[in-house]
Design an enzyme around this catalytic site. Structure first.
Site, mmCIF file in Angstrom:
data_model
loop_
_atom_site.group_PDB
_atom_site.id
_atom_site.type_symbol
_atom_site.label_atom_id
_atom_site.label_comp_id
_atom_site.label_asym_id
_atom_site.label_seq_id
_atom_site.Cartn_x
_atom_site.Cartn_y
_atom_site.Cartn_z
ATOM 1 N N HIS A 1 0.851 -1.192 0.000
ATOM 2 C CA HIS A 1 0.000 0.000 0.000
ATOM 3 C C HIS A 1 0.886 1.242 0.000
ATOM 4 O O HIS A 1 1.953 1.255 0.595
ATOM 5 C CB HIS A 1 -0.904 0.020 1.241
ATOM 6 C CG HIS A 1 -2.080 0.928 1.090
ATOM 7 N ND1 HIS A 1 -2.023 2.253 1.391
ATOM 8 C CD2 HIS A 1 -3.326 0.684 0.614
ATOM 9 C CE1 HIS A 1 -3.207 2.804 1.137
ATOM 10 N NE2 HIS A 1 -4.017 1.885 0.663
ATOM 11 N N ASP B 1 -8.032 -5.259 -0.395
ATOM 12 C CA ASP B 1 -8.448 -6.091 -1.542
ATOM 13 C C ASP B 1 -8.112 -7.556 -1.373
ATOM 14 O O ASP B 1 -8.595 -8.392 -2.143
ATOM 15 C CB ASP B 1 -7.779 -5.553 -2.816
ATOM 16 C CG ASP B 1 -8.313 -4.171 -3.162
ATOM 17 O OD1 ASP B 1 -7.523 -3.228 -3.249
ATOM 18 O OD2 ASP B 1 -9.544 -4.052 -3.291
HETATM 19 C C1 SDX Z 1 -6.059 0.210 -3.168
HETATM 20 O O1 SDX Z 1 -4.221 4.621 -2.012
HETATM 21 C C2 SDX Z 1 -5.227 4.017 -1.482
HETATM 22 O O2 SDX Z 1 -5.715 4.338 -0.413
HETATM 23 C C3 SDX Z 1 -5.788 2.887 -2.316
HETATM 24 C C4 SDX Z 1 -6.850 2.018 -1.634
HETATM 25 C C5 SDX Z 1 -8.127 2.788 -1.411
HETATM 26 O O3 SDX Z 1 -8.898 2.392 -0.516
HETATM 27 O O4 SDX Z 1 -8.407 3.721 -2.198
HETATM 28 O O5 SDX Z 1 -6.376 1.543 -0.403
HETATM 29 C C6 SDX Z 1 -7.225 0.827 -2.514
HETATM 30 O O6 SDX Z 1 -5.761 0.578 -4.266
HETATM 31 C C7 SDX Z 1 -5.227 -0.792 -2.404
HETATM 32 C C8 SDX Z 1 -4.005 -1.305 -3.225
HETATM 33 C C9 SDX Z 1 -4.525 -2.388 -4.177
HETATM 34 N N1 SDX Z 1 -3.448 -2.758 -5.130
HETATM 35 C C10 SDX Z 1 -2.857 -3.972 -5.018
HETATM 36 O O7 SDX Z 1 -3.054 -4.786 -4.128
HETATM 37 C C11 SDX Z 1 -1.874 -4.260 -6.146
HETATM 38 C C12 SDX Z 1 -0.609 -4.899 -5.568
HETATM 39 N N2 SDX Z 1 0.085 -3.875 -4.794
HETATM 40 C C13 SDX Z 1 1.143 -3.184 -5.437
HETATM 41 O O8 SDX Z 1 1.025 -3.017 -6.803
HETATM 42 C C14 SDX Z 1 1.653 -1.990 -4.642
HETATM 43 O O9 SDX Z 1 1.819 -2.368 -3.351
HETATM 44 C C15 SDX Z 1 0.889 -0.684 -4.684
HETATM 45 C C16 SDX Z 1 0.536 -0.283 -6.076
HETATM 46 C C17 SDX Z 1 -0.338 -0.782 -3.863
HETATM 47 C C18 SDX Z 1 1.821 0.336 -4.122
HETATM 48 O O10 SDX Z 1 2.930 0.377 -5.019
HETATM 49 P P1 SDX Z 1 4.252 1.114 -4.642
HETATM 50 O O11 SDX Z 1 3.982 2.531 -4.338
HETATM 51 O O12 SDX Z 1 5.309 0.821 -5.640
HETATM 52 O O13 SDX Z 1 4.649 0.371 -3.273
HETATM 53 P P2 SDX Z 1 5.864 0.689 -2.478
HETATM 54 O O14 SDX Z 1 6.557 1.940 -2.898
HETATM 55 O O15 SDX Z 1 5.471 0.567 -1.063
HETATM 56 O O16 SDX Z 1 6.825 -0.541 -2.890
HETATM 57 C C19 SDX Z 1 7.990 -0.779 -2.125
HETATM 58 C C20 SDX Z 1 8.677 -1.979 -2.719
HETATM 59 C C21 SDX Z 1 8.958 -1.881 -4.220
HETATM 60 O O17 SDX Z 1 10.108 -2.639 -4.473
HETATM 61 P P3 SDX Z 1 11.543 -1.806 -4.613
HETATM 62 O O18 SDX Z 1 11.342 -0.814 -5.744
HETATM 63 O O19 SDX Z 1 11.777 -1.160 -3.265
HETATM 64 O O20 SDX Z 1 12.549 -2.900 -4.939
HETATM 65 O O21 SDX Z 1 7.839 -3.140 -2.572
HETATM 66 C C22 SDX Z 1 7.575 -3.689 -3.842
HETATM 67 C C23 SDX Z 1 7.807 -2.616 -4.849
HETATM 68 O O22 SDX Z 1 8.169 -3.192 -6.108
HETATM 69 N N3 SDX Z 1 6.167 -4.088 -3.835
HETATM 70 C C24 SDX Z 1 5.747 -5.321 -4.067
HETATM 71 C C25 SDX Z 1 4.355 -5.266 -3.926
HETATM 72 N N4 SDX Z 1 3.978 -4.024 -3.634
HETATM 73 C C26 SDX Z 1 5.125 -3.294 -3.582
HETATM 74 N N5 SDX Z 1 6.413 -6.477 -4.374
HETATM 75 C C27 SDX Z 1 5.615 -7.575 -4.547
HETATM 76 N N6 SDX Z 1 4.256 -7.601 -4.420
HETATM 77 C C28 SDX Z 1 3.601 -6.460 -4.115
HETATM 78 N N7 SDX Z 1 2.265 -6.466 -4.024
#
Ligand code: SDX
Length: 392
Positions: A269, A326
């Site tokens: 998140h 989710d």
């Molecule tokens: C919602 O914003 C909100 O409030 C949204 C929401 C709402 O109520 O409106 O809460 C609803 O959208 C929830 C999120 C639903 N999406 C997913 O579940 C999709 C899977 N999650 C990811 O795509 C991701 O976690 C995001 C999109 C939610 C956040 O992406 P970010 O900003 O890139 O996450 P981050 O900066 O915290 O990531 C840190 C690291 C990264 O790796 P590095 O670049 O440091 O090497 O963690 C990795 C990311 O690649 N990472 C994941 C991951 N999520 C982040 N690796 C594997 N699996 C994941 N799900």
């Protein structure tokens, strides 16, 4: 705890957006609507009451709540001419695309003034009521089934289940446990500070366009698999894990592999760096709905094994990746009989009051200006035009 937040439109230009609607603390996993903890609302409130709280700032008294419920019921029918839109969408059209178009079309059918006065409250209730009817109509027409009209004696959530699943052949048996679960599901989704789709509503609304167009933009923004589309993506991920016979360690390894585009859907998140408080509540509803429906969903077992493995893995711990709202919501919706392609529509119905509240907050702010993010220019330096015959 001031509620003052920095709104970064994602273009590297950080403005600041003050809001008094929803407070989140990502480190501690705190979520409050108008100061009331989400856990208390999930336990004690209904979606209609929570929608009123978000939009108006306080919980309604009994008379106001009753009047609000009656008006939601009065507004639940769609203009009959709107049905022609549905008949011209391809049967396989995604319901989020249909919903975004239909909400935008409401402006044409209800062109009355929408200034910040009593009319606007009617508009808010009209939207909250009709978006539910639109969603159920999209489902029925996509299946070639007769459209089911809302009933005046049913509550907001019961009417939705009625419009979705009642049929002349097998009348839907209303189930209060499912109605309760749906109330909580929509309460959990009702608002979430300046997320992607809410930011879209505020950015589009800042140009002083009508609320229907601003909300239609929010629905489109929510559709993406990284945002509201994640609930559908979680189910598709769990199903493919089972179909491909992947072990849990194999899935965790894929999620950690930088060369693999696979991400653990429903995990991580932008704000929460701990367990999403909504996911904890959603998991409880999961158990309740599955046991109620005597519906053993093997996907739940896979989800729980996946959660346990990820939470004990150093990669997920270091990056503060936890289940978000989710991760379990799709399993709850499946148990209710909601088709997978309607999952994000369910999220949109829940988020509508939050979008309305945030749009209204901007419109009430006399200092509100049009949103105009800036950029960090990374392009060519100044250079002259080259006539076509002189180009390399
Ligand atoms: C919602 O914003 C909100 O409030 C949204 C929401 C709402 O109520 O409106 O809460 C609803 O959208 C929830 C999120 C639903 N999406 C997913 O579940 C999709 C899977 N999650 C990811 O795509 C991701 O976690 C995001 C999109 C939610 C956040 O992406 P970010 O900003 O890139 O996450 P981050 O900066 O915290 O990531 C840190 C690291 C990264 O790796 P590095 O670049 O440091 O090497 O963690 C990795 C990311 O690649 N990472 C994941 C991951 N999520 C982040 N690796 C594997 N699996 C994941 N799900």
């Amino acid at each position: 705890d001031t509620g003052l937040i920095t709104f970064d439109p994602g273009f590297g230009n950080t403005g600041s957006c003050k809001s008094a609607i929803t407070f989140m603390n990502g480190e501690k996993g705190i979520l409050r609507y108008r100061g009331i903890p989400i856990e208390q609302l999930a336990e004690n409130s209904t979606f209609v009451e929570t929608a009123y709280l978000l939009i108006n700032g306080n919980l309604p008294d009994r008379k106001t709540l009753t009047r609000t419920s009656v008006m939601l019921s009065d507004f639940s029918l769609l203009h009959e001419d709107m049905k022609f839109f549905y008949q011209n969408f391809p049967r396989k059209a995604h319901p989020m695309g249909i919903l975004s178009a239909m909400v935008n079309a409401l402006r044409s059918f209800y062109p009355e003034l929408i200034d910040l006065d009593e009319d606007l409250n009617f508009t808010f209730l009209r939207l909250i009521s009709k978006v539910r009817t639109m969603a159920a109509m999209a489902y029925k027409i996509s299946r070639g089934h007769k459209v089911v009209y809302p009933r005046p004696d049913y509550s907001y959530c019961a009417n939705f289940l009625h419009m979705m699943f009642d049929s002349p052949v097998i009348p839907y048996q209303m189930d209060d446990d499912l109605v309760d679960a749906l109330n909580v599901f929509w309460i959990l989704h009702a608002d979430h500070e300046q997320n992607c789709s809410t930011a879209a509503v505020r950015v589009v609304g800042s140009g002083k366009v009508n609320i229907y167009a601003a909300l239609s933009a929010g629905i489109s923004a929510l559709w993406g698999p990284l945002h509201g589309g994640a609930n559908q993506a979680v189910i598709q991920m769990l199903e493919s894990i089972q179909q491909e016979g992947l072990s849990i360690p194999q899935v965790i390894a894929k999620a950690k592999d930088k060369n693999d585009p696979f991400r653990l859907m429903g995990f991580g998140h932008r704000v929460y760096k701990t367990y999403d408080p909504r996911a904890k509540i959603m998991k409880k509803i999961c158990d309740k709905v599955l046991s109620r429906c005597k519906h053993l969903d093997s996907l739940l077992n896979t989800a729980m094994e996946l959660e346990a493995a990820a939470l004990s893995d150093a990669y997920f711990q270091e990056k503060n990746l936890y289940p978000n709202v989710d991760f379990y919501s799709g399993i709850v919706l499946r148990a209710m009989g909601i088709p997978t392609n309607m999952f994000t529509v369910m999220f949109a119905i829940g988020r509508l009051p939050g979008w309305i509240a945030q749009w209204r907050e901007d419109m009430l702010d006399s200092n509100q200006k049009i949103s105009r993010p800036r950029q960090i220019y990374m392009g060519e330096n100044i250079r002259d035009y080259t006539p076509i015959d002189e180009r390399p």
